[in-house]
Scaffold this motif. Structure first.
Motif, PDB file in Angstrom:
ATOM      1  N   THR A  56       0.840  -1.201   0.000  1.00 23.06           N
ATOM      2  CA  THR A  56       0.000   0.000   0.000  1.00 23.06           C
ATOM      3  C   THR A  56       0.871   1.246   0.000  1.00 23.06           C
ATOM      4  O   THR A  56       2.051   1.207   0.365  1.00 23.06           O
ATOM      5  CB  THR A  56      -0.902   0.037   1.243  1.00 23.06           C
ATOM      6  OG1 THR A  56      -0.080   0.192   2.414  1.00 23.06           O
ATOM      7  CG2 THR A  56      -1.725  -1.235   1.366  1.00 23.06           C
ATOM      8  N   GLU A  59       2.244   1.958   3.525  1.00 18.82           N
ATOM      9  CA  GLU A  59       3.482   1.262   3.890  1.00 18.82           C
ATOM     10  C   GLU A  59       4.689   1.956   3.277  1.00 18.82           C
ATOM     11  O   GLU A  59       5.745   2.045   3.908  1.00 18.82           O
ATOM     12  CB  GLU A  59       3.397  -0.203   3.438  1.00 18.82           C
ATOM     13  CG  GLU A  59       2.408  -1.015   4.243  1.00 18.82           C
ATOM     14  CD  GLU A  59       2.258  -2.442   3.731  1.00 18.82           C
ATOM     15  OE1 GLU A  59       1.753  -3.290   4.499  1.00 18.82           O
ATOM     16  OE2 GLU A  59       2.632  -2.704   2.570  1.00 18.82           O
ATOM     17  N   ARG A 191      -2.857  -0.880  13.297  1.00 26.51           N
ATOM     18  CA  ARG A 191      -2.927  -1.585  12.016  1.00 26.51           C
ATOM     19  C   ARG A 191      -1.536  -1.803  11.429  1.00 26.51           C
ATOM     20  O   ARG A 191      -1.230  -2.869  10.897  1.00 26.51           O
ATOM     21  CB  ARG A 191      -3.774  -0.807  11.010  1.00 26.51           C
ATOM     22  CG  ARG A 191      -3.857  -1.495   9.647  1.00 26.51           C
ATOM     23  CD  ARG A 191      -4.598  -0.663   8.621  1.00 26.51           C
ATOM     24  NE  ARG A 191      -5.948  -0.326   9.046  1.00 26.51           N
ATOM     25  CZ  ARG A 191      -6.827   0.309   8.269  1.00 26.51           C
ATOM     26  NH1 ARG A 191      -6.490   0.683   7.051  1.00 26.51           N
ATOM     27  NH2 ARG A 191      -8.037   0.583   8.720  1.00 26.51           N
ATOM     28  N   TYR A 192      -0.685  -0.778  11.548  1.00 29.73           N
ATOM     29  CA  TYR A 192       0.655  -0.855  10.945  1.00 29.73           C
ATOM     30  C   TYR A 192       1.769  -1.056  11.972  1.00 29.73           C
ATOM     31  O   TYR A 192       2.948  -0.894  11.653  1.00 29.73           O
ATOM     32  CB  TYR A 192       0.917   0.408  10.117  1.00 29.73           C
ATOM     33  CG  TYR A 192      -0.014   0.525   8.935  1.00 29.73           C
ATOM     34  CD1 TYR A 192       0.167  -0.241   7.794  1.00 29.73           C
ATOM     35  CD2 TYR A 192      -1.117   1.395   8.979  1.00 29.73           C
ATOM     36  CE1 TYR A 192      -0.703  -0.150   6.715  1.00 29.73           C
ATOM     37  CE2 TYR A 192      -2.000   1.488   7.905  1.00 29.73           C
ATOM     38  CZ  TYR A 192      -1.776   0.719   6.773  1.00 29.73           C
ATOM     39  OH  TYR A 192      -2.648   0.806   5.719  1.00 29.73           O
ATOM     40  N   LYS A 224      -5.064 -14.488  10.051  1.00 29.86           N
ATOM     41  CA  LYS A 224      -5.218 -14.770   8.629  1.00 29.86           C
ATOM     42  C   LYS A 224      -6.627 -15.292   8.325  1.00 29.86           C
ATOM     43  O   LYS A 224      -7.142 -16.161   9.023  1.00 29.86           O
ATOM     44  CB  LYS A 224      -4.175 -15.800   8.176  1.00 29.86           C
ATOM     45  CG  LYS A 224      -4.161 -16.049   6.679  1.00 29.86           C
ATOM     46  CD  LYS A 224      -3.046 -17.006   6.302  1.00 29.86           C
ATOM     47  CE  LYS A 224      -3.024 -17.236   4.790  1.00 29.86           C
ATOM     48  NZ  LYS A 224      -1.938 -18.178   4.396  1.00 29.86           N
ATOM     49  N   ALA A 252     -10.234  -2.813   4.799  1.00 27.63           N
ATOM     50  CA  ALA A 252      -8.902  -3.441   4.766  1.00 27.63           C
ATOM     51  C   ALA A 252      -8.442  -3.798   6.176  1.00 27.63           C
ATOM     52  O   ALA A 252      -8.601  -3.018   7.120  1.00 27.63           O
ATOM     53  CB  ALA A 252      -7.902  -2.507   4.107  1.00 27.63           C
ATOM     54  N   SER A 254      -5.135  -6.030   8.441  1.00 20.39           N
ATOM     55  CA  SER A 254      -3.809  -6.644   8.359  1.00 20.39           C
ATOM     56  C   SER A 254      -3.631  -7.597   9.532  1.00 20.39           C
ATOM     57  O   SER A 254      -4.167  -7.362  10.622  1.00 20.39           O
ATOM     58  CB  SER A 254      -2.710  -5.584   8.369  1.00 20.39           C
ATOM     59  OG  SER A 254      -2.793  -4.779   9.532  1.00 20.39           O
ATOM     60  N   GLN A 257      -3.342  -6.805  13.495  1.00 14.93           N
ATOM     61  CA  GLN A 257      -4.042  -5.562  13.823  1.00 14.93           C
ATOM     62  C   GLN A 257      -4.975  -5.784  15.016  1.00 14.93           C
ATOM     63  O   GLN A 257      -5.663  -6.795  15.104  1.00 14.93           O
ATOM     64  CB  GLN A 257      -4.832  -5.092  12.602  1.00 14.93           C
ATOM     65  CG  GLN A 257      -5.604  -3.802  12.818  1.00 14.93           C
ATOM     66  CD  GLN A 257      -6.352  -3.391  11.558  1.00 14.93           C
ATOM     67  OE1 GLN A 257      -6.145  -3.963  10.487  1.00 14.93           O
ATOM     68  NE2 GLN A 257      -7.229  -2.414  11.674  1.00 14.93           N
TER      69      GLN A 257
END
Length: 267
Positions: A56, A59, A191-192, A224, A252, A254, A257
């Motif tokens: 993304t 990122e 999230r990141y 996942k 979205a 990840s 997260q």
């Protein structure tokens, strides 16, 4: 007489053939030495020809500015996670007009600014914003903006690891008018995994801040295969509620997260 002419022609022909045989094209010697190409050379070439691939734009933004945010944290005591999250949110991951045309990543308006300016529609039409030569100066000005204004002084009484407290404190001090501003910052940080950059700066001094049970919140860590729909069904809330609680603007997710799936407001 005819005999003499014939003899002369034969002699001339023989001389001509001999001359052509005597002209030899000499092959030029090749002095070029063979170069051995090693596996390491091939790997290096492959790396040079294959730039980093980012999933993304966010990122990519983080990778570009994480070192600057960490440097500002070391110098001014502002969590790198907060700086990066604000930069992502305010600049649209570096794609907004202010960041592209003015290197202004934090939406800082002119106020007493005497440098270059850019005019942009915000709360009102054609408001004055600061313009920088390079993005790093925007990050430095963000640090100075927070440290030199009395209304943000309470932020520096918080633990530097407490990014949630910082996010809420910024809204309380009037940095943004969006009532969901704290949740949006927290969501980006989690999230990141932006708190990892705080850890790198603090080392052994870092202390993970857990969500207080007294807030009546329950969190869930994304694995996942999860979707907002599957998570919302498992916790008996709607997708829209899940997005609102966590300040999400899209679906979205990840892996790793952390989402708030129950807040004190919906007890």
């Amino acid at each position: 007489m005819k005999r003499l002419i014939v003899i002369f022609c034969v002699a001339l022909l023989a001389f001509s053939c001999k001359s052509r045989k005597g002209i030899v094209t000499k092959k030029q010697k090749d002095n070029t030495k063979p170069v051995e190409v090693t596996q390491k050379d091939n790997e290096q070439k492959s790396e040079e020809e294959s730039p980093a691939v980012y999933v993304t734009s966010t990122e990519h933004y983080i990778d570009l500015h994480k070192a600057t945010a960490q440097q500002e944290m070391s110098l001014y005591g502002i969590p790198a996670s907060i700086t990066l999250a604000q930069g992502i949110l305010e600049s649209g991951s570096g794609r907004g007009r202010l960041s592209v045309e003015a290197n202004n990543h934090f939406g800082i308006k002119c106020h007493e600014w005497t440098g270059k300016k850019i005019y942009h529609d915000d709360d009102e039409k054609q408001e004055c914003f600061r313009k920088y030569k390079d993005a790093k100066y925007s990050f430095r000005d963000h640090s100075l903006f927070l440290t030199e204004r009395k209304r943000y002084s309470n932020l520096f009484k918080l633990k530097i690891e407490d990014y949630k407290g910082w996010a809420k404190g910024l809204k309380a001090a009037g940095y943004a008018t969006d009532r969901k501003y704290p949740q949006k910052l927290i969501s980006l940080i989690e999230r990141y995994n932006l708190y990892e950059y705080d850890k790198e700066v603090l080392g052994d001094k870092y202390k993970q801040f857990e969500l207080p049970q007294s807030e009546g919140r329950i969190t869930y860590t994304v694995v996942k295969g999860d979707t907002l729909y599957s998570i919302s069904r498992a916790h008996n809330i709607t997708v829209e509620e899940l997005q609102n609680i966590n300040g999400l603007s899209d679906t979205a997710l990840s892996i790793g997260q952390v989402l708030v799936v129950k807040s004190s407001s919906n007890n």
